[in-house]
Design a protein around this motif. Sequence first.
Motif, short mmCIF file in Angstrom:
data_model
loop_
_atom_site.label_atom_id
_atom_site.label_comp_id
_atom_site.label_asym_id
_atom_site.label_seq_id
_atom_site.Cartn_x
_atom_site.Cartn_y
_atom_site.Cartn_z
N SER A 229 0.83 -1.20 0.00
CA SER A 229 0.00 0.00 0.00
C SER A 229 0.87 1.25 0.00
O SER A 229 2.09 1.19 0.23
CB SER A 229 -0.90 -0.01 1.24
OG SER A 229 -0.10 0.04 2.42
N THR B 51 0.52 -2.08 4.69
CA THR B 51 -0.15 -3.30 4.24
C THR B 51 0.61 -3.91 3.08
O THR B 51 0.98 -3.20 2.14
CB THR B 51 -1.59 -3.01 3.82
OG1 THR B 51 -2.28 -2.38 4.90
CG2 THR B 51 -2.31 -4.29 3.44
N THR C 273 -3.29 -4.56 -3.72
CA THR C 273 -4.10 -5.50 -4.47
C THR C 273 -3.28 -6.36 -5.42
O THR C 273 -2.25 -5.93 -5.94
CB THR C 273 -5.18 -4.76 -5.28
OG1 THR C 273 -5.95 -5.70 -6.01
CG2 THR C 273 -4.56 -3.77 -6.25
N TYR D 39 -4.77 0.26 -1.88
CA TYR D 39 -4.65 -1.06 -1.27
C TYR D 39 -3.64 -1.94 -2.00
O TYR D 39 -3.46 -1.83 -3.20
CB TYR D 39 -6.02 -1.73 -1.23
CG TYR D 39 -7.04 -0.92 -0.49
CD1 TYR D 39 -8.04 -0.25 -1.17
CD2 TYR D 39 -6.98 -0.79 0.90
CE1 TYR D 39 -8.97 0.52 -0.50
CE2 TYR D 39 -7.89 -0.02 1.57
CZ TYR D 39 -8.89 0.64 0.88
OH TYR D 39 -9.79 1.41 1.55
#
Length: 125
Positions: free
Chosen positions: A52, A57, A106, A104
């Motif tokens: 992130s 994260t 991802t 995020y």
Amino acid sequence: QVQLVESGGGLVQAGGSLRLSCAASGRTGSMYATGWFRQAPGKEREFVAAISWSGRTTNYVDSAKGRFTISRDNAKNTVYLQMNSLKPEDTAVYYCAASTTTRYATSDGRVYDYWGQGTQVTVSS
């Protein structure tokens, strides 16, 4: 526009380590999440790791967990992928990718807007 340049690839024996770097330039203020993907000959592109914007994260493909570590230094506009205990099946061209739409970490390659040119990683047995 954002430009991404990968470096740090090379030839290493199984069990060895490499550290990939992804340096960003241009409109880096628009960057959010950053990810690493790889593509081996004859195979589809595969997600490896993502981080992130804050760096708090991270997300990894199962085969990378415990061996690879993604990190970022926003002051240097650089994202790193430390790869340890490398295996021959890690051989691929590794690409860095940046998203301007998601914060995020991802694994979905469709949300990454900018891609680097790739760096070759070859692991010999």
